[in-house]
Design a protein around this motif. Structure first.
Motif, PDB file in Angstrom:
ATOM      1  N   VAL B  61      53.461  41.469  46.619  1.00  0.00           N
ATOM      2  CA  VAL B  61      53.965  40.183  47.106  1.00  0.00           C
ATOM      3  C   VAL B  61      54.739  40.405  48.401  1.00  0.00           C
ATOM      4  O   VAL B  61      55.733  41.130  48.423  1.00  0.00           O
ATOM      5  N   HIS B  62      54.270  39.798  49.453  1.00  0.00           N
ATOM      6  CA  HIS B  62      54.890  39.940  50.777  1.00  0.00           C
ATOM      7  C   HIS B  62      55.423  38.567  51.182  1.00  0.00           C
ATOM      8  O   HIS B  62      54.634  37.658  51.445  1.00  0.00           O
ATOM      9  N   ASN B  63      56.748  38.454  51.213  1.00  0.00           N
ATOM     10  CA  ASN B  63      57.375  37.166  51.530  1.00  0.00           C
ATOM     11  C   ASN B  63      56.762  36.024  50.710  1.00  0.00           C
ATOM     12  O   ASN B  63      56.325  35.002  51.263  1.00  0.00           O
ATOM     13  N   GLU B  64      56.710  36.227  49.420  1.00  0.00           N
ATOM     14  CA  GLU B  64      56.200  35.244  48.445  1.00  0.00           C
ATOM     15  C   GLU B  64      54.698  35.006  48.492  1.00  0.00           C
ATOM     16  O   GLU B  64      54.186  34.140  47.785  1.00  0.00           O
ATOM     17  N   LYS B  65      53.999  35.762  49.318  1.00  0.00           N
ATOM     18  CA  LYS B  65      52.535  35.637  49.339  1.00  0.00           C
ATOM     19  C   LYS B  65      51.918  36.770  48.520  1.00  0.00           C
ATOM     20  O   LYS B  65      52.030  37.941  48.891  1.00  0.00           O
ATOM     21  N   PRO B  66      51.260  36.441  47.426  1.00  0.00           N
ATOM     22  CA  PRO B  66      50.737  37.467  46.530  1.00  0.00           C
ATOM     23  C   PRO B  66      49.319  37.921  46.899  1.00  0.00           C
ATOM     24  O   PRO B  66      48.512  37.131  47.385  1.00  0.00           O
ATOM     25  N   ILE B  67      49.059  39.181  46.667  1.00  0.00           N
ATOM     26  CA  ILE B  67      47.708  39.735  46.847  1.00  0.00           C
ATOM     27  C   ILE B  67      47.388  40.586  45.618  1.00  0.00           C
ATOM     28  O   ILE B  67      48.213  41.394  45.188  1.00  0.00           O
ATOM     29  N   ALA B  68      46.182  40.398  45.091  1.00  0.00           N
ATOM     30  CA  ALA B  68      45.747  41.183  43.938  1.00  0.00           C
ATOM     31  C   ALA B  68      44.573  42.077  44.325  1.00  0.00           C
ATOM     32  O   ALA B  68      43.998  41.917  45.406  1.00  0.00           O
ATOM     33  N   GLU B  69      44.220  42.987  43.436  1.00  0.00           N
ATOM     34  CA  GLU B  69      43.114  43.945  43.604  1.00  0.00           C
ATOM     35  C   GLU B  69      43.577  45.116  44.480  1.00  0.00           C
ATOM     36  O   GLU B  69      43.772  44.967  45.687  1.00  0.00           O
ATOM     37  N   SER B  70      43.680  46.295  43.867  1.00  0.00           N
ATOM     38  CA  SER B  70      44.315  47.426  44.564  1.00  0.00           C
ATOM     39  C   SER B  70      43.708  47.737  45.931  1.00  0.00           C
ATOM     40  O   SER B  70      44.441  47.937  46.900  1.00  0.00           O
ATOM     41  N   LEU B  71      42.383  47.762  46.035  1.00  0.00           N
ATOM     42  CA  LEU B  71      41.789  48.150  47.321  1.00  0.00           C
ATOM     43  C   LEU B  71      42.025  47.082  48.393  1.00  0.00           C
ATOM     44  O   LEU B  71      42.180  47.399  49.580  1.00  0.00           O
ATOM     45  N   ILE B  72      42.070  45.831  47.967  1.00  0.00           N
ATOM     46  CA  ILE B  72      42.339  44.733  48.909  1.00  0.00           C
ATOM     47  C   ILE B  72      43.804  44.791  49.359  1.00  0.00           C
ATOM     48  O   ILE B  72      44.118  44.585  50.534  1.00  0.00           O
ATOM     49  N   ILE B  73      44.678  45.111  48.441  1.00  0.00           N
ATOM     50  CA  ILE B  73      46.100  45.273  48.792  1.00  0.00           C
ATOM     51  C   ILE B  73      46.262  46.383  49.827  1.00  0.00           C
ATOM     52  O   ILE B  73      46.987  46.247  50.815  1.00  0.00           O
ATOM     53  N   ILE B  74      45.570  47.495  49.609  1.00  0.00           N
ATOM     54  CA  ILE B  74      45.712  48.635  50.532  1.00  0.00           C
ATOM     55  C   ILE B  74      45.213  48.269  51.933  1.00  0.00           C
ATOM     56  O   ILE B  74      45.844  48.613  52.932  1.00  0.00           O
TER      57      ILE B  74
END
Lengths: 224, 224
Positions: B61-74
């Motif tokens: 979560v970056h400034n309340e914006k969430p991202i899922a899926e490890s490779l997408i996060i990376i």
């Protein structure tokens, strides 16, 4: 980055949703390439050489450098040719586009195929449920004309499978995979997508694709 | 792109290979963040809010914006913070890194887990075969110290599952999933990886992870 001296080819089969994805991306960019028709029952030496890991289509070859996996090919195309961007430029919007494209591959493609390619009633129902659940997420996700906004983007391209192939499976298999009354926004989007000038030009003609899958389905039913 | 006023958090569980991937990426970048420990048996409101689709960890979560899926996060992390690049800069090398990371998720992770989490001899064998076949491709693919070259990159991070978790499954389950004599280069790579200063600092302690999976395996055997 690309010069005029490019050698571009796409190994594929007409009627494959994954090949069609790459064709849409290339057409959006206005890139000319050679289409190399594969025979999946008798794979070419070239396919085995260029995709020794999966031995699947599509494979995009840029100056003898092969790339496999439709979504990876599209990102490559988008990064190599800048005109008509397919992915958003901001990292967060980009992450969301990747998330939903992966979601379509993980949650829709396999389940729709399994619902269609079985005569087992329980399997049909279970997989149909999975498709409906996934499509509900996508129904809630459409905010504009396209997932990409006013222009088509990565998610729209990934979802061409839903707009064109799923209704074919639905009709042949007598399934309720993509009911327009349940998903009005997604249905409207699907009509916009298949009538988009670039997509329309690239989509395979419906009748032979329909006939191809009908024959597969009937041989499945016959072998029951 | 990032300022000092960032709010960064990672929803995860210590001992998860997918969470560990993101932790390696963040540590490589030298980014401070808050680790929010989840209980997967009783998921937090925050997790359900931030990943309503999959309800899984990791979520970044970056400034309340969430991202899922490890490779997408990376990829998001790599695109947002430029120091110590994780993906190569050239589109073709980038496509290859994405290809092999996806390969690990598609061909190694599921099969290794299935080989481990079953007492059915045929299932064990079938899935072990799949893992061995996939690892052979990776064995052939290592050219340098790491998949990323002299420094660790996306494929190395994705493959931390192979270096740290697969040997644990192998030992507990009495399997031959990652025999060092069969894959000498991959074995050497795995030792380099788990002893890399950044990875070493981020990896969970082996004993409790081993004990956790041993308990799961024993309860599986007991319920046979």
């Amino acid at each position: 980055m690309a010069t005029n001296k490019e050698e571009l080819s796409l190994l594929g089969v007409i009627g494959s949703p994954f090949v069609c994805r790459v064709q849409i991306a290339l057409k959006l960019k206005g890139i000319e390439y050679k289409f190399l028709q594969e025979n999946m029952a008798n794979k070419s030496e070239l396919l085995l050489k260029y995709n020794p890991v999966h031995k699947k289509i599509p494979v995009f070859v840029h100056n003898e450098k092969p790339i496999a996996e439709s979504l990876i090919i599209i990102e490559y195309i988008d990064e190599t040719w800048n005109q008509n961007p397919i992915l958003p430029s901001h990292p967060y919007q980009k992450a969301l586009a990747r998330f939903w494209s992966k979601f379509i591959d993980d949650k829709v493609v396999g389940a729709a195929w399994k619902a269609f390619m079985t005569v087992d009633e329980k399997e049909r129902e279970k997989n149909t449920e999975e498709v409906l659940e996934a499509l509900q997420f996508l129904e809630n996700e459409i905010k504009d004309k396209f997932f990409g906004g006013e222009e088509i983007g990565l998610v729209d391209i990934a979802a061409v499978f839903i707009a064109f192939w799923v209704p074919i499976f639905q009709e042949i298999g007598g399934l309720r995979l993509f009911p327009s009354d349940k998903f009005p926004k997604l249905y409207e989007w699907s009509q916009e997508l298949i009538n988009h000038p670039v997509v329309k030009e690239v989509l395979p003609p419906r009748d032979p694709v329909f006939a191809f899958f009908k024959a597969r389905y009937e041989s499945l039913v016959a072998s029951k």
